[in-house]
Design a protein around this motif. Structure first.
Motif, PDB file in Angstrom:
ATOM      1  N   ARG A  89       0.880  -1.247   0.040  1.00  0.00           N
ATOM      2  CA  ARG A  89       0.059   0.141  -0.032  1.00  0.00           C
ATOM      3  C   ARG A  89       0.930   1.183   0.059  1.00  0.00           C
ATOM      4  N   VAL A  90       0.560   2.236  -0.727  1.00  0.00           N
ATOM      5  CA  VAL A  90       1.537   3.370  -0.954  1.00  0.00           C
ATOM      6  C   VAL A  90       0.903   4.463  -0.003  1.00  0.00           C
ATOM      7  N   ALA A  91       1.350   4.098   1.245  1.00  0.00           N
ATOM      8  CA  ALA A  91       0.875   4.855   2.403  1.00  0.00           C
ATOM      9  C   ALA A  91       1.957   5.546   3.194  1.00  0.00           C
TER      10      ALA A  91
ATOM     11  N   GLU B 109       2.624   5.809   6.177  1.00  0.00           N
ATOM     12  CA  GLU B 109       3.484   4.953   7.172  1.00  0.00           C
ATOM     13  C   GLU B 109       4.465   3.889   6.540  1.00  0.00           C
ATOM     14  N   LYS B 110       4.477   3.550   5.362  1.00  0.00           N
ATOM     15  CA  LYS B 110       5.196   2.662   4.779  1.00  0.00           C
ATOM     16  C   LYS B 110       6.921   3.351   4.448  1.00  0.00           C
ATOM     17  N   ASN B 111       6.854   4.510   4.622  1.00  0.00           N
ATOM     18  CA  ASN B 111       8.292   5.139   4.524  1.00  0.00           C
ATOM     19  C   ASN B 111       8.787   5.077   3.109  1.00  0.00           C
ATOM     20  N   ILE B 112       7.890   5.102   2.338  1.00  0.00           N
ATOM     21  CA  ILE B 112       8.500   4.942   0.802  1.00  0.00           C
ATOM     22  C   ILE B 112       9.263   6.080   0.550  1.00  0.00           C
ATOM     23  N   GLY B 113       9.006   7.283   1.136  1.00  0.00           N
ATOM     24  CA  GLY B 113       9.839   8.490   0.872  1.00  0.00           C
ATOM     25  C   GLY B 113      11.518   8.408   1.191  1.00  0.00           C
TER      26      GLY B 113
ATOM     27  N   PRO C 293      23.537   5.150 -12.780  1.00  0.00           N
ATOM     28  CA  PRO C 293      22.688   5.941 -13.092  1.00  0.00           C
ATOM     29  C   PRO C 293      21.340   5.465 -13.900  1.00  0.00           C
ATOM     30  N   ASN C 294      21.553   4.090 -14.228  1.00  0.00           N
ATOM     31  CA  ASN C 294      20.285   3.658 -15.003  1.00  0.00           C
ATOM     32  C   ASN C 294      19.314   2.721 -14.113  1.00  0.00           C
ATOM     33  N   VAL C 295      19.463   2.890 -12.688  1.00  0.00           N
ATOM     34  CA  VAL C 295      18.717   2.148 -11.779  1.00  0.00           C
ATOM     35  C   VAL C 295      17.292   2.683 -11.841  1.00  0.00           C
ATOM     36  N   LEU C 296      16.427   1.384 -11.627  1.00  0.00           N
ATOM     37  CA  LEU C 296      14.924   1.763 -11.839  1.00  0.00           C
ATOM     38  C   LEU C 296      14.185   1.253 -10.568  1.00  0.00           C
ATOM     39  N   LEU C 297      13.561   2.253  -9.850  1.00  0.00           N
ATOM     40  CA  LEU C 297      12.686   1.721  -8.747  1.00  0.00           C
ATOM     41  C   LEU C 297      10.856   1.578  -9.187  1.00  0.00           C
ATOM     42  N   VAL C 298      10.619   0.381  -9.157  1.00  0.00           N
ATOM     43  CA  VAL C 298       9.246   0.127  -9.475  1.00  0.00           C
ATOM     44  C   VAL C 298       8.263  -0.001  -8.278  1.00  0.00           C
ATOM     45  N   ILE C 299       7.406   1.051  -8.080  1.00  0.00           N
ATOM     46  CA  ILE C 299       6.626   1.201  -6.940  1.00  0.00           C
ATOM     47  C   ILE C 299       5.056   0.576  -7.449  1.00  0.00           C
ATOM     48  N   ALA C 300       4.732  -0.590  -6.755  1.00  0.00           N
ATOM     49  CA  ALA C 300       3.493  -1.025  -7.165  1.00  0.00           C
ATOM     50  C   ALA C 300       2.571  -1.017  -5.962  1.00  0.00           C
ATOM     51  N   GLY C 301       1.336  -0.560  -6.385  1.00  0.00           N
ATOM     52  CA  GLY C 301       0.280  -0.212  -5.208  1.00  0.00           C
ATOM     53  C   GLY C 301      -0.303   0.988  -5.303  1.00  0.00           C
ATOM     54  N   GLU C 302      -1.212   1.192  -4.447  1.00  0.00           N
ATOM     55  CA  GLU C 302      -1.990   2.554  -4.635  1.00  0.00           C
ATOM     56  C   GLU C 302      -2.151   2.895  -3.196  1.00  0.00           C
ATOM     57  N   GLY C 303      -2.501   4.123  -3.030  1.00  0.00           N
ATOM     58  CA  GLY C 303      -2.706   4.765  -1.773  1.00  0.00           C
ATOM     59  C   GLY C 303      -2.701   6.088  -1.526  1.00  0.00           C
ATOM     60  N   PRO C 304      -2.935   6.793  -0.335  1.00  0.00           N
ATOM     61  CA  PRO C 304      -2.979   8.256  -0.002  1.00  0.00           C
ATOM     62  C   PRO C 304      -1.714   9.005  -0.303  1.00  0.00           C
ATOM     63  N   ALA C 305      -0.582   8.520  -0.083  1.00  0.00           N
ATOM     64  CA  ALA C 305       0.731   8.913  -0.065  1.00  0.00           C
ATOM     65  C   ALA C 305       1.301   9.147  -1.867  1.00  0.00           C
TER      66      ALA C 305
ATOM     67  N   ILE D  97      11.890   5.881 -11.701  1.00  0.00           N
ATOM     68  CA  ILE D  97      10.752   5.447 -11.050  1.00  0.00           C
ATOM     69  C   ILE D  97       9.642   5.184 -11.855  1.00  0.00           C
ATOM     70  N   LYS D  98       9.012   4.166 -11.603  1.00  0.00           N
ATOM     71  CA  LYS D  98       7.978   3.756 -12.335  1.00  0.00           C
ATOM     72  C   LYS D  98       6.784   3.295 -11.334  1.00  0.00           C
ATOM     73  N   PHE D  99       5.711   3.965 -11.360  1.00  0.00           N
ATOM     74  CA  PHE D  99       4.543   3.668 -10.507  1.00  0.00           C
ATOM     75  C   PHE D  99       3.549   2.956 -11.524  1.00  0.00           C
ATOM     76  N   VAL D 100       3.306   1.827 -10.934  1.00  0.00           N
ATOM     77  CA  VAL D 100       2.542   0.774 -11.917  1.00  0.00           C
ATOM     78  C   VAL D 100       1.249   0.286 -11.195  1.00  0.00           C
ATOM     79  N   GLY D 101       0.668   1.127 -10.171  1.00  0.00           N
ATOM     80  CA  GLY D 101      -0.471   1.088  -9.552  1.00  0.00           C
ATOM     81  C   GLY D 101      -0.665  -0.366  -8.910  1.00  0.00           C
ATOM     82  N   TYR D 102      -1.943  -0.568  -8.541  1.00  0.00           N
ATOM     83  CA  TYR D 102      -2.491  -2.005  -8.088  1.00  0.00           C
ATOM     84  C   TYR D 102      -2.182  -3.156  -9.045  1.00  0.00           C
ATOM     85  N   LEU D 103      -1.732  -4.317  -8.746  1.00  0.00           N
ATOM     86  CA  LEU D 103      -1.507  -5.276  -9.252  1.00  0.00           C
ATOM     87  C   LEU D 103      -2.302  -6.483  -8.573  1.00  0.00           C
ATOM     88  N   SER D 104      -3.041  -7.274  -9.486  1.00  0.00           N
ATOM     89  CA  SER D 104      -3.594  -8.736  -9.047  1.00  0.00           C
ATOM     90  C   SER D 104      -2.845  -9.422  -8.300  1.00  0.00           C
TER      91      SER D 104
END
Length: 400
Positions: free
Chosen positions: A212-214, A216-220, A234-246, A263-270
């Motif tokens: 969950r992208v909240a 309290e998850k300390n994703i920042g 330099p070409n490192v990528l962070l994939v963030i999967a999930g949704e939420g208030p943050a 950074i690639k935000f991919v949203g909620y995944l089944s």
């Protein structure tokens, strides 16, 4: 055995509590026990089984993803519940479900227990920011002490959560029973398929964060680390999967740190489809929450052979105690970043941690945890402490 679970949250709301409820219900049902669940209805539909009862709910303005269950409509189920001859009421959340669950257990004259999933004092201020943080912490502790005194026993997912509640002054009996992982659900996964779908080159160094992208998850914090990691890779990528208030705040942070291309935000995944592919697409799984009472995503990553870099707070501390399958980082951008870079630059180390994690996670299986829970239910049934004593004639939500 017949168990009545009551919760303020369940699927389609995706979080650790929903996952824990689902996992235990599946495991207990497979063992021949009946587990009925009372949960709120949501605007979005979810395919429930015949043992799930949905109660009308209301919008919650401080957290639109969640709902306020209708207390009086829940209590109207009492006549039917009396005919079911339950052995125990198991509350999963400390809101409306707590007060209803305690009152129902009193009426049914059966034991009442509660799982304490969430370390509320460390994140409530994110959702009620206009009140001082120390006020929110004091309020969380006050209500926790008051609620726990109404229960026969507590289930906590980690030793850190037990210690935190003990320090509150809570003397209700506590039992550590983590949720565990259904190992059969975390097999396979195709990282290359995920990378192709999201236009990620197969050789691009990739970090994954799932949950969950909240706040309290300390994703920042992880994004701050990414800025330092980028200076070395330099070409490192962070994939963030999930949704939420943050989510919006994290997007802005990425722009401010000039990390939009990293950074690639991919949203909620089944969970049944793309989630496993996402895990497997990562060279490293990263995690930095300080409030997680268990940290199931760490176990999920390890089950799939993805090495982990994580700080060790609360529930994560138990999982990472042996450092198998993971590099444990300090709460420092420099140390966390260095450990990620070390892992990304060392294929042999990644392979070793991958193999360690796959073996280590077997002791955290959901089946083993379900057997522990059944043993606890059996002990409670033989030696109940709840009948007439401490009866509450009214609760703060009686008029809702």
């Amino acid at each position: 055995m017949r168990i009545l679970m009551i919760s303020d949250v369940y699927f389609p709301r995706v979080n650790g509590v929903s996952t824990s409820i689902q996992t235990f219900r599946q495991e207990l049902t497979q063992r021949g026990h009946r587990v009925d669940l009372i949960a709120p209805a949501y605007p979005a539909q979810w395919q429930d089984d015949e043992h799930t009862q949905r109660i009308p709910s209301r919008y919650l303005f401080v957290d639109p993803e969640d709902r306020i269950i209708h207390y009086r409509k829940l209590m109207q189920l009492l006549p039917d519940l009396k005919r079911q001859h339950y052995d125990v009421v198991h509350i999963q959340t400390p809101f409306i479900a707590h007060y209803a669950g305690v009152k129902l257990a009193r009426a049914l004259q059966i034991p009442c227990i509660e799982s304490y999933h969430t370390y509320f004092e460390e994140y409530l201020f994110h959702y009620v920011p206009w009140l001082p943080k120390n006020w929110m912490r004091a309020a969380a502790r006050f209500f926790t002490r008051k609620q726990c005194a109404q229960l026969d026993a507590l289930i906590v997912p980690s030793s850190a959560m037990r210690d935190a509640l003990f320090n509150y002054g809570i003397d209700t009996a506590m039992h550590i029973i983590p949720t565990g992982i259904r190992l059969e659900q975390f097999k396979g996964g195709d990282g290359a398929r995920f990378r192709n779908k999201h236009n990620i080159p197969l050789d691009r160094p990739t970090l994954v964060h799932i949950g969950r992208v909240a706040h309290e998850k300390n994703i920042g914090f992880v994004i701050e680390c990414l800025a330092e990691i980028k200076s070395s890779i330099p070409n490192v990528l962070l994939v963030i999967a999930g949704e939420g208030p943050a989510l919006n705040g994290l997007r802005k942070q990425a722009q401010q740190l000039k990390l939009s291309d990293n950074i690639k935000f991919v949203g909620y995944l089944s969970r049944e489809h793309e989630l496993l592919d996402c895990y497997k697409a990562g060279d490293v799984f990263v995690f930095a929450s300080k409030t997680e009472t268990q940290g199931l995503v760490l176990l999920e990553a390890m089950t799939l052979g993805v090495p982990v870099v994580s700080t060790a707070y609360m529930g994560a501390k138990d999982i990472l105690a042996t450092s198998q399958g993971a590099l444990v980082a300090e709460d420092s951008v420099t140390d966390f970043s260095q450990k990620v870079c070390t892992l990304l630059n060392d294929a042999a180390l990644r392979a070793r941690l991958s193999a360690e994690g796959i073996e280590y996670v077997k002791q955290w299986s959901a089946g083993a945890m379900a057997e522990t829970l059944l043993t606890f239910y059996g002990q409670l049934k033989k030696h109940p402490t709840l009948s007439a004593p401490n009866n509450i004639n009214s609760s703060p939500v009686d008029n809702l």
